[in-house]
Design a protein around this motif. Structure first.
Motif, PDB file in Angstrom:
ATOM      1  N   SER A   1       0.833  -1.206   0.000  1.00  0.00           N
ATOM      2  CA  SER A   1       0.000   0.000   0.000  1.00  0.00           C
ATOM      3  C   SER A   1       0.862   1.248   0.000  1.00  0.00           C
ATOM      4  O   SER A   1       0.585   2.214  -0.714  1.00  0.00           O
TER       5      SER A   1
ATOM      6  N   GLN B   1      -8.618   0.104  -1.073  1.00  0.00           N
ATOM      7  CA  GLN B   1      -9.231  -1.067  -0.446  1.00  0.00           C
ATOM      8  C   GLN B   1     -10.560  -0.694   0.209  1.00  0.00           C
ATOM      9  O   GLN B   1     -11.534  -1.426   0.123  1.00  0.00           O
TER      10      GLN B   1
ATOM     11  N   ASP C   1      -5.329  -0.925  -4.999  1.00  0.00           N
ATOM     12  CA  ASP C   1      -4.786  -1.463  -3.755  1.00  0.00           C
ATOM     13  C   ASP C   1      -5.792  -2.417  -3.120  1.00  0.00           C
ATOM     14  O   ASP C   1      -6.741  -1.986  -2.484  1.00  0.00           O
ATOM     15  N   GLU C   2      -5.576  -3.692  -3.313  1.00  0.00           N
ATOM     16  CA  GLU C   2      -6.481  -4.726  -2.794  1.00  0.00           C
ATOM     17  C   GLU C   2      -7.948  -4.337  -2.977  1.00  0.00           C
ATOM     18  O   GLU C   2      -8.679  -4.178  -2.011  1.00  0.00           O
TER      19      GLU C   2
HETATM   20 MG   LIG Z   1      -2.204  -2.811   2.186  1.00  0.00          MG
END
Ligand SMILES: [Mg+2]
Ligand SMILES: Nc1ncnc2c1ncn2[C@@H]1O[C@H](COP(=O)(O)OP(=O)(O)O)[C@@H](O)[C@H]1O
Lengths: 226, 250, 220
Positions: free
Chosen positions: B44, B88, B165-166
C-alpha cells in the motif's frame, strides 16, 4: 378588574417586552455568528494547527468552557477597565457570549473534523484536488453536517444565556421585565410573560434548525437531535 | 511497447523503520502488473507513493519520461488526474451520490462543463453496470457497488495508469466477482494497471507480470506462472503455497 | 502587585463559598434525579398522554432561561402560593427542576441504549414489566448515564453562579462582594473562575472513578 389588567398589559408590559426582545435579538444574532466563526477557527486550529497554535486553542477552550459565563461577563465588564479596556454593557455582553460560545462550538467543529475519515482526503487528492478544493468540496460539506446538531444546541443555549446580559446592566428582555415587575409588583405575570417570549425564541430557533437539518440530511448523515 | 510509468529507487521510512527500501519498477503501456506479498510488506505504501498520497523520502517517479516534482502543487494535481487510484476501503465521498462522486472530479478538477460532465459520469457508471444506482448515496450501496463507483470515478478522468490497492479485500466473498468482472474488462480494453491483491487465481489470469514483495523490497518478479509455480526464491514459494491453500487456485 | 494583600484577605472568604456552591449543586442534582428518573421511564414506557405531558415539562424547563425562572419562582410563584422560601431553597428547587428536564433526556438515552433483548429476556423469566425495568433495565441504564451526569454536574456547577442574582452566598456572590469593596475585580473574578474550573475537574474525575468502579466486566 379585567380592564385594569388589560391596561397594565397594554401600557406597561407589551412595550417593555418588545423593547427588551429587540435588544435580546441584537445580542443573540451577532454573538451567534461571531461565536460560530470563533468556534470554527479554534476547532480548526485544534485539529490542523501546528503545536503552538494548537496549544493556544486548547487553552482558550479549557478556560472559556471552565469559567462560568457569568464570571466571564464580570471579567469583561468589571475587570477589564483595570487594563484600560472600557466596554459598554452591550459590548461586554456580546464579547462574553461570543468567546464563551466559540469555545463550545469548537468542540463540535473539532469532533466533526476528526470524524472525517482520512480516506476521504486521500481520495480527493487521488483525483487531483488541491488542498483548497478538498476543503471546500469534501471536508466542509461533511463537517457542517456532522457539527450542525451540536452547534444548533449551542445557539439555543445562547438564546437562554443572553438573559445574563442583564447582570452586567445591559437591559434586554429580562432586564425590562425586572424593571416593570419591580415597579408594579406583578412578578408572576411579568416573568411568566418574559419566559414565554424566550420559549417562543427557543421554539422558533428549534424549528429553523430542524428545517435546516432536514434539508441537509443525506443517507449516512442522519441527524440525531435529543 | 514504450514505458509509461517508471519508479526509481523509491524509499519510505516511518520513525526509524524503513517501510519501503528502494523499490524500482517500470510499466509499459497496456501492461498489467500484480503486486503480491504478505501483509505489512509495504504494498500500500508503494502504491500510494506512486501518486504521492504518501511522499517518498527518496527516489523518483516518471510518467511518460517526465520526472514528477511533487513540490509543485499544480503539476502534482495534474499528474494525479492521470493516475487513477482504487482504495481497499473505496473511499467514496460520503456526502455525494454515486453520480456526484464520478462527476466531481470532472467538474471541479477538470473544469468540465456541467452538462458534459453529467453525460460522461453517467456513461462511466453504466460501464461498471450501475446506471440504475446513480442517485444513491454510498450509505445505500453494497460494498461491491461502492467499489465499482470508485472505479468509475477514476475512469472518468481518463487515467493513463490505474493503481488498485487490494480492491476486493474489504468485500464479502459473493461481491468479489462483480468487481473482478469490471477489472477484467478494464484489462481487456488495454488499461495499464498496477494492482495489489491476494486473489491469486484472478491475478494469474490477468497479470502480465507478478511482483512478490516482502519487507519493503521486491524479492522476485516474472510471469505469473513462473512466480506461482516455479519460483526460485523459497520465501516466494512458501507465500504462494500458503495463499494457494486459501482457495486461490482455480 | 498591589492586589496581593487584598487577595490574601479576600480569597478565603470567597473560597468558603465553595461549600454553599457544592450544596446547591448536590441538592439540584438530587432533585433533578428524582424528577428525571420517573420522567425518563415515563417517556420510554408510558402511554401517549403521559409522554406529551412530560414533553411539555421538558420543553418549558429547557426553554426558559435560569435567571428568568429564578425571578419567576422567588419573587412570583412561591410568594403567590404563600410560601416563604429562602433564596437558597429556591435556587436548589429551580436548578433541580431544570436539571430534571435534562436528566430525563440523559436517562432516556441510557434506557434506550440497553439492548432490546434484555427486556425480552426479563419477561421470559416471568418478570412483570415494572420488575424488568427496576431490576434489569435501570441498573444497566444508570451505569450508562454516568458520563451524562458528569456533564450535568459541570453545567450545574457553572449555572449555580447565577443564583447569586437572588443573593445566595455562593462563590460568585462572595467574589462580587469582595471585588466591589476592594476594587480588585479582575484578580478576584479570575480566582473565582479558576476555583470553578478546579471544582469541575475534581468532580468529573470522581465521577470517572465511580464510572470505572461500577463498570460491568466486558460491558461497553
Ligand atoms: Mg495494504
Ligand atoms: N503512516 C504510517 N505510520 C507508521 N507506520 C506505517 C504507516 N503506514 C504504514 N506503516 C507501516 O508500514 C508497513 C507497511 O504497510 P503497508 O504499506 O500498508 O503494507 P501492505 O499494504 O503490504 O500490507 C506496516 O508495518 C505498517 O505498520
Amino acid at each position: 378588574m379585567i380592564p385594569d389588567e388589560l391596561f397594565f398589559l397594554y401600557r406597561d408590559l407589551a412595550p417593555a417586552l418588545i423593547r427588551g426582545a429587540a435588544v435580546s435579538v441584537r445580542l443573540i444574532l451577532p454573538s451567534a455568528v461571531l461565536g460560530f466563526a470563533c468556534g470554527v477557527l479554534a476547532g480548526s486550529c485544534r485539529v490542523y494547527g501546528f503545536s503552538l497554535l494548537r496549544w493556544a486553542a486548547e487553552a482558550y477552550v479549557a478556560v472559556f468552557r471552565g469559567f462560568p459565563l457569568l464570571v466571564q461577563l464580570y471579567i469583561w465588564y468589571f475587570g477589564m477597565p483595570r487594563l484600560g479596556l472600557y466596554l459598554t454593557p452591550y459590548e461586554a455582553a456580546v464579547l462574553g457570549f461570543t468567546l464563551c460560545s466559540g469555545a463550545y462550538h469548537s468542540e463540535y467543529i473539532r469532533g466533526a473534523l476528526l470524524s472525517i475519515k482520512r480516506g476521504q482526503i486521500l481520495a480527493a487528492q487521488a483525483i487531483g484536488m488541491s488542498r483548497l478544493q478538498t476543503l471546500r468540496h469534501i471536508i466542509l460539506p461533511q463537517a457542517v453536517r456532522r457539527a450542525l446538531p451540536g452547534c444548533g444546541n449551542e445557539w439555543i443555549y445562547l438564546i437562554k444565556y443572553s438573559s445574563l446580559a442583564y447582570m452586567v446592566t445591559c437591559i434586554e428582555l429580562t432586564g425590562e421585565g425586572k424593571i416593570v415587575a419591580s415597579s408594579t409588583f406583578k412578578y408572576t405575570e411579568v416573568f411568566a410573560a418574559v419566559g414565554f417570549v424566550y420559549l417562543l425564541f427557543v421554539t422558533l430557533a428549534t424549528w429553523i434548525l430542524k428545517g435546516l437539518e432536514k434539508r441537509l440530511t443525506l443517507p449516512g448523515f442522519e441527524f440525531h437531535r435529543v | 511497447m514504450e514505458t509509461i510509468l517508471q519508479v526509481r529507487e523509491i524509499r519510505k521510512r516511518y520513525g526509524n523503520k524503513e517501510i519501503v527500501k528502494g523499490v524500482s519498477l517500470s510499466v509499459r503501456r497496456g501492461e498489467i502488473k500484480v503486486l503480491i506479498g504478505p501483509s505489512g510488506a509495504g504494498k500500500s505504501t508503494l502504491l500510494q507513493m506512486i501518486n504521492f498520497l504518501v511522499f517518498p523520502d527518496d527516489g523518483d517517479v516518471f510518467l511518460e519520461g517526465r520526472r514528477i516534482d511533487p513540490g509543485r502543487k499544480r503539476e502534482l494535481c495534474a499528474y494525479r488526474q492521470q493516475v487513477g487510484m482504487i482504495f481497499q476501503e473505496f473511499n467514496l465521498f460520503d456526502h455525494l451520490t454515486a453520480l456526484g462522486n464520478v462527476e466531481i472530479g470532472l467538474v471541479r478538477v477538470k473544469k468540465m462543463d456541467k452538462k458534459a460532465a453529467r453525460l460522461r459520469a453517467m456513461a462511466e457508471l453504466e460501464r461498471v453496470g450501475l446506471g440504475d444506482h446513480a442517485g444513491k448515496y454510498p450509505a445505500e450501496l453494497s460494498g461491491g457497488q461502492k467499489q465499482r463507483v470508485s472505479i468509475a470515478r477514476a475512469l472518468a478522468l481518463d487515467p493513463k495508469v490505474m493503481l488498485l490497492d487490494e480492491p476486493t479485500s474489504a468485500l464479502d466473498p459473493e461481491l468479489i466477482g462483480e468487481v473482478h468482472a469490471v477489472i477484467r474488462e478494464l484489462g481487456a480494453s488495454g488499461m495499464t494497471m498496477i494492482m495489489a491483491t491476494h486473489q491469486i487465481s484472478f491475478a494469474r489470469a490477468l497479470a502480465h507480470e507478478m511482483i512478490f514483495m516482502e519487507d519493503g523490497r521486491i524479492v522476485e518478479q516474472g510471469p505469473p506462472d513462473i512466480i506461482l509455480d516455479e519460483a526460485r526464491c523459497a520465501r516466494t514459494r512458501e507465500f504462494c503455497a500458503k495463499i494457494g491453500e486459501l482457495g486461490g487456485r482455480p | 502587585m498591589d492586589f496581593i494583600p487584598v487577595l490574601k484577605e479576600g480569597l478565603p472568604y470567597v473560597f468558603k463559598g465553595t461549600w454553599v456552591t457544592l450544596v446547591v449543586v448536590a441538592g439540584a442534582l438530587a432533585v433533578g434525579l428524582s424528577i428525571g428518573l420517573p420522567l425518563a421511564v415515563g417517556t420510554v414506557y408510558g402511554p401517549r398522554w403521559l409522554r406529551r405531558l412530560i414533553d411539555l415539562y421538558v420543553w418549558f424547563f429547557r426553554g426558559v432561561p435560569l435567571l428568568v425562572l429564578l425571578f419567576l419562582f422567588y419573587f412570583g410563584i412561591f410568594p403567590f402560593l404563600g410560601l416563604d422560601l429562602s433564596a437558597f431553597v429556591v435556587a436548589v428547587i429551580v436548578l433541580g427542576c431544570i436539571s430534571g428536564a435534562y436528566q430525563s433526556q440523559i436517562l432516556r438515552g441510557a434506557i434506550l441504549s440497553v439492548p432490546e433483548g434484555q427486556m425480552k429476556a426479563a419477561r421470559a423469566v416471568g418478570m412483570s414489566d415494572l420488575q424488568a425495568i427496576g431490576l434489569i433495565i435501570l441498573p444497566q441504564a444508570l451505569r450508562l448515564a454516568i458520563p451524562g451526569w458528569s456533564n450535568e454536574y459541570a453545567i450545574l456547577l457553572k449555572d449555580s453562579a447565577v443564583t447569586y442574582a437572588l443573593g445566595v452566598a455562593e462563590i460568585m456572590a462572595r467574589a462580587h462582594h469582595v471585588a466591589s469593596r476592594t476594587y480588585q475585580h479582575l484578580p478576584i473574578y479570575i480566582s473565582a473562575g479558576v476555583l470553578f474550573m478546579g471544582l469541575t475537574y475534581v468532580g468529573t474525575r470522581l465521577l470517572a472513578v465511580l464510572h470505572k468502579k461500577v463498570r460491568i466486566k466486558g460491558y461497553a
